[in-house]
Design a protein around this motif. Structure first.
Motif, PDB file in Angstrom:
ATOM      1  N   TRP A  33       0.828  -1.190   0.000  1.00  0.00           N
ATOM      2  CA  TRP A  33       0.000   0.000   0.000  1.00  0.00           C
ATOM      3  C   TRP A  33       0.872   1.254   0.000  1.00  0.00           C
ATOM      4  O   TRP A  33       1.997   1.244   0.453  1.00  0.00           O
ATOM      5  N   VAL A  37       0.960  10.792   5.095  1.00  0.00           N
ATOM      6  CA  VAL A  37       0.937  11.117   6.515  1.00  0.00           C
ATOM      7  C   VAL A  37       1.173  12.612   6.687  1.00  0.00           C
ATOM      8  O   VAL A  37       2.032  13.190   6.021  1.00  0.00           O
ATOM      9  N   TYR A  95       4.363  13.346   4.430  1.00  0.00           N
ATOM     10  CA  TYR A  95       5.205  12.223   4.048  1.00  0.00           C
ATOM     11  C   TYR A  95       4.396  11.219   3.236  1.00  0.00           C
ATOM     12  O   TYR A  95       3.233  10.934   3.564  1.00  0.00           O
ATOM     13  N   GLY A  99       4.013   0.747   2.443  1.00  0.00           N
ATOM     14  CA  GLY A  99       3.988  -0.433   3.293  1.00  0.00           C
ATOM     15  C   GLY A  99       4.477  -0.204   4.709  1.00  0.00           C
ATOM     16  O   GLY A  99       4.784  -1.164   5.429  1.00  0.00           O
ATOM     17  N   GLY A 100       4.583   1.044   5.101  1.00  0.00           N
ATOM     18  CA  GLY A 100       5.084   1.356   6.434  1.00  0.00           C
ATOM     19  C   GLY A 100       6.597   1.341   6.532  1.00  0.00           C
ATOM     20  O   GLY A 100       7.177   1.863   7.482  1.00  0.00           O
ATOM     21  N   ILE A 101       7.242   0.763   5.537  1.00  0.00           N
ATOM     22  CA  ILE A 101       8.693   0.567   5.607  1.00  0.00           C
ATOM     23  C   ILE A 101       9.467   1.722   4.985  1.00  0.00           C
ATOM     24  O   ILE A 101      10.411   2.238   5.578  1.00  0.00           O
ATOM     25  N   TRP A 103       9.839   5.485   3.538  1.00  0.00           N
ATOM     26  CA  TRP A 103       9.276   6.812   3.710  1.00  0.00           C
ATOM     27  C   TRP A 103       9.959   7.804   2.776  1.00  0.00           C
ATOM     28  O   TRP A 103      11.175   7.720   2.562  1.00  0.00           O
ATOM     29  N   GLY A 104       9.180   8.744   2.252  1.00  0.00           N
ATOM     30  CA  GLY A 104       9.771   9.846   1.533  1.00  0.00           C
ATOM     31  C   GLY A 104      10.432  10.801   2.518  1.00  0.00           C
ATOM     32  O   GLY A 104      10.281  10.667   3.742  1.00  0.00           O
TER      33      GLY A 104
END
Lengths: 113, 110
Positions: A33, A37, A95, A99-101, A103-104
């Motif tokens: 996904w 944020v 941000y 997948g939670g892993i 990040w920009g």
């Protein structure tokens, strides 16, 4: 590891529109996904919404439903977050995340008259 | 949809263990084993340190561990080190197919 590179800082006036981007190295939409944020200055993290893999359905957090639009161009691995009419309260760091892993680096949006 | 509840701050001396709680409901934390924890240093993007309640991504120190009981998840940092001083956020998938963050906890290394 997927790298996510976000567009640069923005300074806008209230009422203006804005579209920020998040480009991934490789096919970022394939299996994970993609979400956005918000972090207002000195505050915590808020999930804005997600694009699910597979069906590409976009789910917005209730607080952001109708306030922003998440979209993507899968052919070039870019996700977008846009506003049609900015408010001062939209000023924040935004941000993208995969997948939670991954990040920009964040895009700082400042809305001020 | 309310934010998950975390203590505002937790402190400990180097070498000690600390635990951060993350309280939710049967619609989020209690519904799935999809609780994650993020570490955020000032001016930096968050970093995933625990996913699916108790799994560590590659490269994350085994001093970080997670657990869950009912509607409350917990993050334990053992052997506290100065570089662990940061903000920590829990996050959970919800029955509405959205995600929700915790209120955040500042970890202070004395």
């Amino acid at each position: 590891e997927v790298q996510l590179v976000q567009s640069g800082p923005e300074m806008k006036k209230p009422g203006e529109s804005l579209k920020i981007s998040c480009k991934g190295s490789g096919n970022i939409f394939a299996t994970s996904w993609i979400g956005w944020v918000r972090q207002m200055s000195g505050r915590g993290l808020d999930w804005i919404g997600f694009m699910h893999p597979g069906d590409s359905k976009i789910i917005y957090s209730p607080s952001f439903q109708g306030q922003v639009t998440i979209s993507a161009d899968r052919s070039i691995s870019i996700a977008y977050l846009q506003w049609s009419s900015l408010k001062a309260s939209d000023s924040a760091m935004y941000y993208c995340v995969r997948g939670g892993i991954d990040w920009g680096q964040g895009t700082l949006v400042t809305v001020s008259s | 949809q309310s934010a998950l509840t975390q203590p505002a701050s937790v402190s400990g001396s180097p070498g000690q263990s600390i635990t951060i709680s993350c309280s939710g409901s049967s619609n989020d934390v209690g519904a799935y084993d999809y609780v994650s924890w993020y570490q955020q240093h000032p001016g930096k993007a968050p970093k995933l340190i625990i996913y699916d309640v108790n799994y560590r991504p590659s490269g994350v120190s085994n001093r970080f561990s997670g657990s869950k009981s009912g509607n409350t998840a917990s993050l334990t940092i053992s052997g506290l080190q100065p570089e662990d001083e940061a903000d920590y956020y829990c996050s959970s998938y919800t029955r509405s197919r959205t995600r929700v963050f915790g209120t955040g906890t500042e970890v202070i290394v004395l």
